[in-house]
Scaffold this active site. Structure first.
Site, PDB file in Angstrom:
ATOM      1  N   LEU A 102      -0.766  -6.449 -23.208  1.00 40.50           N
ATOM      2  CA  LEU A 102      -1.052  -7.728 -23.836  1.00 40.50           C
ATOM      3  C   LEU A 102      -1.611  -8.649 -22.760  1.00 40.50           C
ATOM      4  O   LEU A 102      -1.111  -8.663 -21.633  1.00 40.50           O
ATOM      5  CB  LEU A 102       0.217  -8.353 -24.437  1.00 40.50           C
ATOM      6  CG  LEU A 102       0.868  -7.615 -25.618  1.00 40.50           C
ATOM      7  CD1 LEU A 102       2.138  -8.349 -26.051  1.00 40.50           C
ATOM      8  CD2 LEU A 102      -0.096  -7.496 -26.781  1.00 40.50           C
ATOM      9  N   ASP A 103      -2.649  -9.410 -23.100  1.00 38.57           N
ATOM     10  CA  ASP A 103      -3.225 -10.344 -22.142  1.00 38.57           C
ATOM     11  C   ASP A 103      -2.173 -11.355 -21.695  1.00 38.57           C
ATOM     12  O   ASP A 103      -1.184 -11.610 -22.409  1.00 38.57           O
ATOM     13  CB  ASP A 103      -4.403 -11.098 -22.773  1.00 38.57           C
ATOM     14  CG  ASP A 103      -5.524 -10.164 -23.177  1.00 38.57           C
ATOM     15  OD1 ASP A 103      -5.643  -9.077 -22.579  1.00 38.57           O
ATOM     16  OD2 ASP A 103      -6.269 -10.520 -24.103  1.00 38.57           O
ATOM     17  N   GLN A 104      -2.413 -11.981 -20.562  1.00 43.22           N
ATOM     18  CA  GLN A 104      -1.434 -12.942 -20.031  1.00 43.22           C
ATOM     19  C   GLN A 104      -1.165 -14.081 -21.009  1.00 43.22           C
ATOM     20  O   GLN A 104      -0.063 -14.618 -21.057  1.00 43.22           O
ATOM     21  CB  GLN A 104      -1.898 -13.480 -18.671  1.00 43.22           C
ATOM     22  CG  GLN A 104      -3.218 -14.221 -18.664  1.00 43.22           C
ATOM     23  CD  GLN A 104      -3.101 -15.684 -19.052  1.00 43.22           C
ATOM     24  OE1 GLN A 104      -2.011 -16.248 -19.034  1.00 43.22           O
ATOM     25  NE2 GLN A 104      -4.222 -16.293 -19.398  1.00 43.22           N
ATOM     26  N   THR A 106      -1.301 -13.805 -24.318  1.00 45.89           N
ATOM     27  CA  THR A 106      -0.833 -13.273 -25.595  1.00 45.89           C
ATOM     28  C   THR A 106       0.667 -13.072 -25.527  1.00 45.89           C
ATOM     29  O   THR A 106       1.198 -12.554 -24.542  1.00 45.89           O
ATOM     30  CB  THR A 106      -1.528 -11.936 -25.926  1.00 45.89           C
ATOM     31  OG1 THR A 106      -2.927 -12.136 -25.986  1.00 45.89           O
ATOM     32  CG2 THR A 106      -1.037 -11.382 -27.255  1.00 45.89           C
ATOM     33  N   HIS A 185      -9.415  -6.640 -25.578  1.00 46.59           N
ATOM     34  CA  HIS A 185      -9.543  -7.953 -26.222  1.00 46.59           C
ATOM     35  C   HIS A 185     -10.001  -7.833 -27.675  1.00 46.59           C
ATOM     36  O   HIS A 185     -10.775  -8.669 -28.169  1.00 46.59           O
ATOM     37  CB  HIS A 185     -10.536  -8.836 -25.453  1.00 46.59           C
ATOM     38  CG  HIS A 185     -10.012  -9.360 -24.163  1.00 46.59           C
ATOM     39  ND1 HIS A 185     -10.788 -10.073 -23.282  1.00 46.59           N
ATOM     40  CD2 HIS A 185      -8.784  -9.275 -23.587  1.00 46.59           C
ATOM     41  CE1 HIS A 185     -10.068 -10.411 -22.225  1.00 46.59           C
ATOM     42  NE2 HIS A 185      -8.842  -9.923 -22.388  1.00 46.59           N
TER      43      HIS A 185
END
Length: 240
Positions: A102-104, A106, A185
């Site tokens: 998961l992105d930072q 998210t 993404h």
């Protein structure tokens, strides 16, 4: 199995360190101190204590973490905190890894394990394990945008069409959707492809495992039913 090997498999440290724990009388089983280096016991359903703290033997560990914002899914985070700061050192010693990333920015459900087969079962492209996201957008979500997300969009430098299922508008600027792939993404790029922009992104569900009320920054060990739900093997949603 030798007690020292059990301790080592559970992340307590090197063989030498685990031997020292036993010699020092730090390990108890059924309230009896075990200080014999040749002590053997079945690891199945084994409960033991080290320095008074209780542990259950686990051949593998399966974790669900509610990832906060500003945490990276990396052991060597560069600009933010690491999600591995949120789990115990024993688990790090066992080599737990994130199942996907998961992105930072998210938040939400992140699974971790030291079981390579389980990791592969959830991340292999052919498995198509569904993931449910809650999305807040910059602009109001239109019927046309929902239709495009459902029918599928093209993403730059990716092959094929990427469609969401169960797209539901929650409010003017919020929707839930399910994706079945996991390219870089993906949700953000899909919303951009239909002319909108993601402001916040939260993963609520993996397979049939729902995050429920697990507090941000907290993790739990998954039981057998929850593991099956994460792999999308059951028919009903299981909530943490």
């Amino acid at each position: 199995m030798l007690l020292e090997k059990i301790l080592q498999s559970q992340g307590f440290g090197s063989r030498k360190y685990c031997q020292q724990l036993i010699k020092n009388g730090a390990v108890t089983i059924e309230d009896q101190v075990i200080d014999d280096l040749k002590f053997k016991i079945s690891e199945q359903q084994l409960n033991f204590k080290v320095d008074g703290k209780a542990y259950l033997y686990r051949e593998h560990v399966y974790l669900a973490l509610n990832k906060p914002k500003n945490y990276e899914c990396s052991h060597q985070a560069t600009h933010h905190f690491s999600v591995f700061d949120l789990v115990d050192d024993l688990l790090l010693n066992r080599g737990v890894q994130c199942i996907g990333r998961l992105d930072q920015d998210t938040t939400g459900l992140l699974l971790l394990t030291d079981d390579g087969k389980f990791l592969q079962a959830l991340t292999h492209p052919k498995k198509h394990v569904p993931k449910v996201y809650i999305v807040k957008t910059a602009d109001e979500i239109s019927v046309e945008q929902i239709e495009k997300l459902t029918s599928g969009v093209e993403l730059r430098n990716e092959k094929g069409i990427f469609a969401a299922t169960d797209v539901q508008k929650i409010s003017e600027n919020k929707l839930s959707l399910t994706i079945h792939q996991g390219v870089y993404h993906q949700v953000k790029r899909m919303l951009a492809a239909v002319g909108n922009k993601v402001i916040t992104l939260h993963r609520q569900q993996v397979g049939l495992l729902d995050l429920g009320q697990l507090a941000q920054g907290e993790f739990i060990f998954l039981d057998e039913q929850q593991i099956r739900a994460a792999k999308n093997l059951d028919e009903l949603i299981v909530t943490l």
